[in-house]
Scaffold this motif. Structure first.
Motif, PDB file in Angstrom:
ATOM      1  N   GLY A  45       1.497   1.158   1.506  1.00  0.00           N
ATOM      2  CA  GLY A  45       1.302  -0.153   2.103  1.00  0.00           C
ATOM      3  C   GLY A  45       0.205  -0.185   3.148  1.00  0.00           C
ATOM      4  O   GLY A  45      -0.236  -1.259   3.560  1.00  0.00           O
ATOM      5  N   ARG A  46      -0.242   0.984   3.581  1.00  0.00           N
ATOM      6  CA  ARG A  46      -1.306   1.060   4.592  1.00  0.00           C
ATOM      7  C   ARG A  46      -2.533   1.725   3.985  1.00  0.00           C
ATOM      8  O   ARG A  46      -2.425   2.587   3.117  1.00  0.00           O
ATOM      9  CB  ARG A  46      -0.838   1.861   5.801  1.00  0.00           C
ATOM     10  N   VAL A  47      -3.702   1.353   4.456  1.00  0.00           N
ATOM     11  CA  VAL A  47      -4.939   1.962   3.985  1.00  0.00           C
ATOM     12  C   VAL A  47      -5.085   3.342   4.609  1.00  0.00           C
ATOM     13  O   VAL A  47      -4.875   3.515   5.813  1.00  0.00           O
ATOM     14  CB  VAL A  47      -6.168   1.097   4.349  1.00  0.00           C
ATOM     15  N   VAL A  48      -5.411   4.314   3.773  1.00  0.00           N
ATOM     16  CA  VAL A  48      -5.704   5.665   4.249  1.00  0.00           C
ATOM     17  C   VAL A  48      -7.215   5.838   4.127  1.00  0.00           C
ATOM     18  O   VAL A  48      -7.783   5.697   3.034  1.00  0.00           O
ATOM     19  CB  VAL A  48      -4.962   6.735   3.426  1.00  0.00           C
ATOM     20  N   GLY A  49      -7.862   6.124   5.232  1.00  0.00           N
ATOM     21  CA  GLY A  49      -9.317   6.245   5.261  1.00  0.00           C
ATOM     22  C   GLY A  49      -9.817   7.462   4.496  1.00  0.00           C
ATOM     23  O   GLY A  49      -9.091   8.431   4.273  1.00  0.00           O
ATOM     24  N   ARG A  88      -2.725  -1.221 -10.081  1.00  0.00           N
ATOM     25  CA  ARG A  88      -1.350  -1.672  -9.856  1.00  0.00           C
ATOM     26  C   ARG A  88      -0.630  -0.750  -8.879  1.00  0.00           C
ATOM     27  O   ARG A  88       0.399  -1.108  -8.339  1.00  0.00           O
ATOM     28  CB  ARG A  88      -0.586  -1.713 -11.172  1.00  0.00           C
ATOM     29  N   TYR A  89      -1.160   0.449  -8.700  1.00  0.00           N
ATOM     30  CA  TYR A  89      -0.544   1.426  -7.806  1.00  0.00           C
ATOM     31  C   TYR A  89      -1.500   1.783  -6.654  1.00  0.00           C
ATOM     32  O   TYR A  89      -1.132   1.686  -5.497  1.00  0.00           O
ATOM     33  CB  TYR A  89      -0.185   2.711  -8.563  1.00  0.00           C
ATOM     34  N   VAL A  90      -2.698   2.223  -7.011  1.00  0.00           N
ATOM     35  CA  VAL A  90      -3.676   2.694  -6.017  1.00  0.00           C
ATOM     36  C   VAL A  90      -4.827   1.694  -5.958  1.00  0.00           C
ATOM     37  O   VAL A  90      -5.515   1.464  -6.951  1.00  0.00           O
ATOM     38  CB  VAL A  90      -4.209   4.095  -6.391  1.00  0.00           C
ATOM     39  N   VAL A  91      -5.026   1.096  -4.790  1.00  0.00           N
ATOM     40  CA  VAL A  91      -6.053   0.075  -4.600  1.00  0.00           C
ATOM     41  C   VAL A  91      -7.161   0.642  -3.716  1.00  0.00           C
ATOM     42  O   VAL A  91      -6.888   1.225  -2.667  1.00  0.00           O
ATOM     43  CB  VAL A  91      -5.448  -1.190  -3.943  1.00  0.00           C
ATOM     44  N   ASN A  92      -8.407   0.450  -4.157  1.00  0.00           N
ATOM     45  CA  ASN A  92      -9.558   0.854  -3.360  1.00  0.00           C
ATOM     46  C   ASN A  92      -9.882  -0.273  -2.388  1.00  0.00           C
ATOM     47  O   ASN A  92     -10.097  -1.409  -2.802  1.00  0.00           O
ATOM     48  CB  ASN A  92     -10.756   1.122  -4.284  1.00  0.00           C
ATOM     49  N   VAL A  93      -9.888   0.044  -1.111  1.00  0.00           N
ATOM     50  CA  VAL A  93     -10.313  -0.907  -0.090  1.00  0.00           C
ATOM     51  C   VAL A  93     -11.741  -0.499   0.249  1.00  0.00           C
ATOM     52  O   VAL A  93     -11.978   0.439   1.008  1.00  0.00           O
ATOM     53  CB  VAL A  93      -9.386  -0.873   1.151  1.00  0.00           C
ATOM     54  N   ARG A  99      -5.230   2.448  -0.730  1.00  0.00           N
ATOM     55  CA  ARG A  99      -3.877   2.071  -0.351  1.00  0.00           C
ATOM     56  C   ARG A  99      -2.979   2.215  -1.573  1.00  0.00           C
ATOM     57  O   ARG A  99      -3.334   1.782  -2.671  1.00  0.00           O
ATOM     58  CB  ARG A  99      -3.857   0.626   0.144  1.00  0.00           C
ATOM     59  N   PHE A 100      -1.813   2.822  -1.381  1.00  0.00           N
ATOM     60  CA  PHE A 100      -0.798   2.854  -2.426  1.00  0.00           C
ATOM     61  C   PHE A 100       0.106   1.652  -2.194  1.00  0.00           C
ATOM     62  O   PHE A 100       0.609   1.456  -1.091  1.00  0.00           O
ATOM     63  CB  PHE A 100       0.017   4.152  -2.378  1.00  0.00           C
ATOM     64  N   GLU A 101       0.296   0.838  -3.233  1.00  0.00           N
ATOM     65  CA  GLU A 101       1.101  -0.377  -3.101  1.00  0.00           C
ATOM     66  C   GLU A 101       2.560  -0.016  -2.806  1.00  0.00           C
ATOM     67  O   GLU A 101       3.210   0.672  -3.597  1.00  0.00           O
ATOM     68  CB  GLU A 101       0.998  -1.227  -4.365  1.00  0.00           C
TER      69      GLU A 101
END
Length: 156
Positions: A45-49, A88-93, A99-101
């Protein structure tokens, strides 16, 4: 009328055992994609840099290229049955990290306890020791390459 889509299977991780499931099926990941998944799910749920991802997956002092990180993320995505065009699982910000949903993470997941803090200065000393060992290895290899060959074809 279209049938409703089946719900996506949840990802469950057992970090102490280094095991991962997609729904009921265990999936096997190479070490780097596993480490990426572990840090992403631990922060669901949080972005990991990018920096945190690379330090966790490759270790401090390593700086893999963006292409290398992207390739490892593709392997991770393939393992959970998705691609970057429809995450659907791993989103590139973009420009920040991944971010993992959170709603894709099985609540039964188990994460390892946080590692103990490294005493001040110890990390730097270990890095210097590691660098010295690599330098020593390189000198030994260079010495073997330049050593004269003894009669009979062996090194003297």
């Amino acid at each position: 009328m279209a049938e409703p889509a089946e719900p996506l299977p949840l990802v469950r991780i057992d970090a102490p055992a280094q095991r991962v499931w997609l729904g009921e099926d265990e999936i096997h990941l190479p070490p780097i994609p596993y480490k990426l998944l572990a840090i992403l799910t631990a922060s669901a749920g949080r972005v990991v840099g990018h920096r945190d991802l690379t330090e966790h997956a490759w270790g401090p002092g390593w700086n893999p290229s963006a292409a290398t990180v992207s390739m490892q993320m593709r392997w991770l995505r393939a393992a959970v049955g998705e691609d970057a065009t429809c995450p659907r699982y791993v989103v590139n910000v973009r420009g920040v990290g991944y971010r993992f949903e959170a709603d894709r993470l099985d609540p039964a997941s188990v994460f390892a306890a946080a590692p103990a803090a490294v005493p001040d200065g110890l990390g730097e000393r270990l890095d210097r020791i590691e660098a010295a060992l690599y330098e020593l290895r390189d000198l030994i290899l260079l010495d073997r390459q330049t050593a004269p060959t003894a009669p009979g074809g062996g090194h003297g």
